[in-house]
Scaffold this motif. Sequence first.
Motif, PDB file in Angstrom:
ATOM      1  N   SER A  65      16.321 -32.791  -3.262  1.00 27.30           N
ATOM      2  CA  SER A  65      16.472 -33.776  -4.339  1.00 27.30           C
ATOM      3  C   SER A  65      15.928 -33.278  -5.668  1.00 27.30           C
ATOM      4  O   SER A  65      16.277 -33.810  -6.726  1.00 27.30           O
ATOM      5  CB  SER A  65      15.774 -35.088  -3.955  1.00 27.30           C
ATOM      6  OG  SER A  65      14.353 -34.961  -4.022  1.00 27.30           O
ATOM      7  N   TYR A 122      18.635 -32.556  -8.164  1.00 28.07           N
ATOM      8  CA  TYR A 122      19.223 -33.763  -8.753  1.00 28.07           C
ATOM      9  C   TYR A 122      18.287 -34.361  -9.792  1.00 28.07           C
ATOM     10  O   TYR A 122      18.729 -34.789 -10.868  1.00 28.07           O
ATOM     11  CB  TYR A 122      19.532 -34.810  -7.676  1.00 28.07           C
ATOM     12  CG  TYR A 122      20.055 -36.083  -8.292  1.00 28.07           C
ATOM     13  CD1 TYR A 122      21.400 -36.186  -8.653  1.00 28.07           C
ATOM     14  CD2 TYR A 122      19.202 -37.139  -8.578  1.00 28.07           C
ATOM     15  CE1 TYR A 122      21.881 -37.331  -9.267  1.00 28.07           C
ATOM     16  CE2 TYR A 122      19.675 -38.284  -9.206  1.00 28.07           C
ATOM     17  CZ  TYR A 122      21.015 -38.375  -9.542  1.00 28.07           C
ATOM     18  OH  TYR A 122      21.485 -39.493 -10.171  1.00 28.07           O
ATOM     19  N   TYR A 123      16.990 -34.390  -9.488  1.00 20.93           N
ATOM     20  CA  TYR A 123      16.035 -34.944 -10.448  1.00 20.93           C
ATOM     21  C   TYR A 123      15.939 -34.087 -11.707  1.00 20.93           C
ATOM     22  O   TYR A 123      15.680 -34.604 -12.801  1.00 20.93           O
ATOM     23  CB  TYR A 123      14.664 -35.126  -9.797  1.00 20.93           C
ATOM     24  CG  TYR A 123      14.624 -36.265  -8.814  1.00 20.93           C
ATOM     25  CD1 TYR A 123      15.080 -37.528  -9.166  1.00 20.93           C
ATOM     26  CD2 TYR A 123      14.149 -36.084  -7.514  1.00 20.93           C
ATOM     27  CE1 TYR A 123      15.064 -38.579  -8.267  1.00 20.93           C
ATOM     28  CE2 TYR A 123      14.130 -37.131  -6.607  1.00 20.93           C
ATOM     29  CZ  TYR A 123      14.585 -38.374  -6.987  1.00 20.93           C
ATOM     30  OH  TYR A 123      14.574 -39.412  -6.088  1.00 20.93           O
ATOM     31  N   TYR A 177      18.538 -32.611 -12.984  1.00 22.18           N
ATOM     32  CA  TYR A 177      19.741 -33.103 -13.689  1.00 22.18           C
ATOM     33  C   TYR A 177      19.456 -34.438 -14.371  1.00 22.18           C
ATOM     34  O   TYR A 177      19.760 -34.631 -15.564  1.00 22.18           O
ATOM     35  CB  TYR A 177      20.879 -33.235 -12.681  1.00 22.18           C
ATOM     36  CG  TYR A 177      22.105 -33.936 -13.208  1.00 22.18           C
ATOM     37  CD1 TYR A 177      23.036 -33.253 -13.994  1.00 22.18           C
ATOM     38  CD2 TYR A 177      22.334 -35.273 -12.911  1.00 22.18           C
ATOM     39  CE1 TYR A 177      24.169 -33.897 -14.481  1.00 22.18           C
ATOM     40  CE2 TYR A 177      23.462 -35.933 -13.392  1.00 22.18           C
ATOM     41  CZ  TYR A 177      24.373 -35.246 -14.179  1.00 22.18           C
ATOM     42  OH  TYR A 177      25.478 -35.880 -14.653  1.00 22.18           O
ATOM     43  N   SER A 178      18.855 -35.373 -13.641  1.00 15.57           N
ATOM     44  CA  SER A 178      18.576 -36.701 -14.184  1.00 15.57           C
ATOM     45  C   SER A 178      17.566 -36.642 -15.325  1.00 15.57           C
ATOM     46  O   SER A 178      17.747 -37.275 -16.375  1.00 15.57           O
ATOM     47  CB  SER A 178      18.055 -37.608 -13.055  1.00 15.57           C
ATOM     48  OG  SER A 178      17.699 -38.879 -13.557  1.00 15.57           O
ATOM     49  N   SER A 223      20.507 -27.372 -13.695  1.00 14.85           N
ATOM     50  CA  SER A 223      20.672 -28.214 -12.499  1.00 14.85           C
ATOM     51  C   SER A 223      21.691 -27.663 -11.499  1.00 14.85           C
ATOM     52  O   SER A 223      22.020 -28.332 -10.514  1.00 14.85           O
ATOM     53  CB  SER A 223      21.079 -29.633 -12.905  1.00 14.85           C
ATOM     54  OG  SER A 223      22.307 -29.630 -13.603  1.00 14.85           O
ATOM     55  N   SER A 224      22.144 -26.433 -11.739  1.00 16.49           N
ATOM     56  CA  SER A 224      23.108 -25.823 -10.807  1.00 16.49           C
ATOM     57  C   SER A 224      22.529 -24.625 -10.074  1.00 16.49           C
ATOM     58  O   SER A 224      23.275 -23.854  -9.468  1.00 16.49           O
ATOM     59  CB  SER A 224      24.370 -25.387 -11.578  1.00 16.49           C
ATOM     60  OG  SER A 224      24.995 -26.476 -12.205  1.00 16.49           O
ATOM     61  N   GLU A 276      23.583 -24.246  -6.474  1.00 20.03           N
ATOM     62  CA  GLU A 276      25.013 -24.327  -6.186  1.00 20.03           C
ATOM     63  C   GLU A 276      25.531 -22.916  -5.907  1.00 20.03           C
ATOM     64  O   GLU A 276      25.032 -21.935  -6.470  1.00 20.03           O
ATOM     65  CB  GLU A 276      25.766 -24.918  -7.384  1.00 20.03           C
ATOM     66  CG  GLU A 276      25.295 -26.299  -7.815  1.00 20.03           C
ATOM     67  CD  GLU A 276      25.749 -27.426  -6.904  1.00 20.03           C
ATOM     68  OE1 GLU A 276      26.424 -27.131  -5.887  1.00 20.03           O
ATOM     69  OE2 GLU A 276      25.425 -28.591  -7.197  1.00 20.03           O
ATOM     70  N   TYR A 316      24.004 -27.245  -3.298  1.00 20.13           N
ATOM     71  CA  TYR A 316      23.642 -28.642  -3.564  1.00 20.13           C
ATOM     72  C   TYR A 316      23.088 -28.770  -4.966  1.00 20.13           C
ATOM     73  O   TYR A 316      22.729 -27.770  -5.579  1.00 20.13           O
ATOM     74  CB  TYR A 316      22.625 -29.138  -2.512  1.00 20.13           C
ATOM     75  CG  TYR A 316      21.327 -28.354  -2.430  1.00 20.13           C
ATOM     76  CD1 TYR A 316      20.236 -28.650  -3.254  1.00 20.13           C
ATOM     77  CD2 TYR A 316      21.179 -27.311  -1.511  1.00 20.13           C
ATOM     78  CE1 TYR A 316      19.041 -27.930  -3.180  1.00 20.13           C
ATOM     79  CE2 TYR A 316      19.989 -26.591  -1.422  1.00 20.13           C
ATOM     80  CZ  TYR A 316      18.933 -26.908  -2.261  1.00 20.13           C
ATOM     81  OH  TYR A 316      17.748 -26.192  -2.174  1.00 20.13           O
ATOM     82  N   PRO A 317      23.029 -29.960  -5.567  1.00 22.95           N
ATOM     83  CA  PRO A 317      23.299 -31.267  -4.940  1.00 22.95           C
ATOM     84  C   PRO A 317      24.740 -31.759  -5.081  1.00 22.95           C
ATOM     85  O   PRO A 317      25.111 -32.763  -4.480  1.00 22.95           O
ATOM     86  CB  PRO A 317      22.359 -32.199  -5.722  1.00 22.95           C
ATOM     87  CG  PRO A 317      22.365 -31.625  -7.105  1.00 22.95           C
ATOM     88  CD  PRO A 317      22.420 -30.126  -6.909  1.00 22.95           C
ATOM     89  N   PHE A 318      25.568 -31.065  -5.880  1.00 23.25           N
ATOM     90  CA  PHE A 318      26.904 -31.586  -6.174  1.00 23.25           C
ATOM     91  C   PHE A 318      28.028 -30.827  -5.474  1.00 23.25           C
ATOM     92  O   PHE A 318      29.191 -31.206  -5.603  1.00 23.25           O
ATOM     93  CB  PHE A 318      27.143 -31.575  -7.692  1.00 23.25           C
ATOM     94  CG  PHE A 318      26.170 -32.415  -8.456  1.00 23.25           C
ATOM     95  CD1 PHE A 318      26.141 -33.793  -8.302  1.00 23.25           C
ATOM     96  CD2 PHE A 318      25.265 -31.836  -9.335  1.00 23.25           C
ATOM     97  CE1 PHE A 318      25.236 -34.579  -9.006  1.00 23.25           C
ATOM     98  CE2 PHE A 318      24.362 -32.605 -10.049  1.00 23.25           C
ATOM     99  CZ  PHE A 318      24.349 -33.981  -9.882  1.00 23.25           C
TER     100      PHE A 318
END
Length: 392
Positions: free
Chosen positions: A289, A292-293, A295-296, A312-313, A316, A323-325
């Motif tokens: 997570s 993701y955080y 990114y947020s 935030s990638s 990936e 992850y996360p997308f």
Amino acid sequence: MVFYKKFNLSRLVENLSKSLDLILNGSPSNHALRVSFICILISYQMNFKLNERINLYLAGLLHDIGAVERETQLLLEYDKRDCVDLQRHAIVGYEILKKIPLFEEIALIVKDHHNPASNNLLSRIIYFADEVEVLLRRENLFEPKTLKAKIYPLYKNRPMFSDILDAFVEVIRNDAFFIMLSNVEEIKKYFVSHVEEKIVSVDAELFNRLAKSIAESFIDKKSKFTLTHSSDVAKTALAIARQVGLSNKDCKTIETAGFLHDIGKLFVPKSILEYPGKLSGNDWLRMKSHVYYTYSFLNQMELDEDIIHIASSHHEYLDGSGYPFGLNRNDLSTGAQILTVADIYSALRQKRPYRSNSFSHQEALEVLIGMANKGKINRDFIKAIPSDVLDI
């Protein structure tokens, strides 16, 4: 050419404060949030100027940044605060904040927030609000007259608090104060409508220095295993970017994203970050997570999309298995692919809670090449890693 970036400094401070509350107290105490709320109510009664209100709000959110885990719970217990060197953690907080670009005014307020004789009115307001919040926490008071009877004798003969006391007495004249103070969501709603956001415009170089300071002062200090990780990732990513011939602007963007890529770890429990084995189930999800955080967090700061995407990638993969997308090679920019390689390489070069050894440069390259053979990362960026990039 100088490239300028706008970002939301208020969101940065709010998220740092939230993460510190979780780190120091295990579960949210909302102490800093409540202190800031009291401060802002007083500031309106005292007709503060806009910039003073904003700085008071931000300093209130970070006023206990210099505290350590051992003493923080004592700070929230009115009868035990004498056991803590209050001024020491105020000075430590000042030392942390003064090194961060754009935080200098906040640092000066935090420095004196436990000095009742300070000439800084904003510091004295935080001193007062801090004492009131802790008293309310202990006494569980819900009635204006009772609170006034508790507070008034403590400050009525202290001239430096005369105006602050008068303003506070006006603030608590009805039940709305107690209703809002007991409801975090109502406090947040109040802030949205009464505390203007601080949007700042900085050049790329200054923002890069800010990102580096945030990494060193907050992100990498979350765990003993990551004391230089963000800086190592930024350094490695920058070296790769230069090696493959990217522009100075793109190189600076990638380096900045490297400093900020793990900012989401501020919201992951230390017990997860330092678990000495393979995580599974919900624990593994909580670890994942952090991306993701990131990114947020960066979205809330209203940063440029390229920095957000690259930062935030970093977990990936080209084959879509990350992850996360679940992004794939068609979704991932050159900068994002470079940062992924830099993050893996830097992690391999350090010890981790789940492995006691660190990898040599050549050993790390072999792992990366194995991942490239599986279609997960870009082989060209592996070849671009200088052998002396981390000087280990």
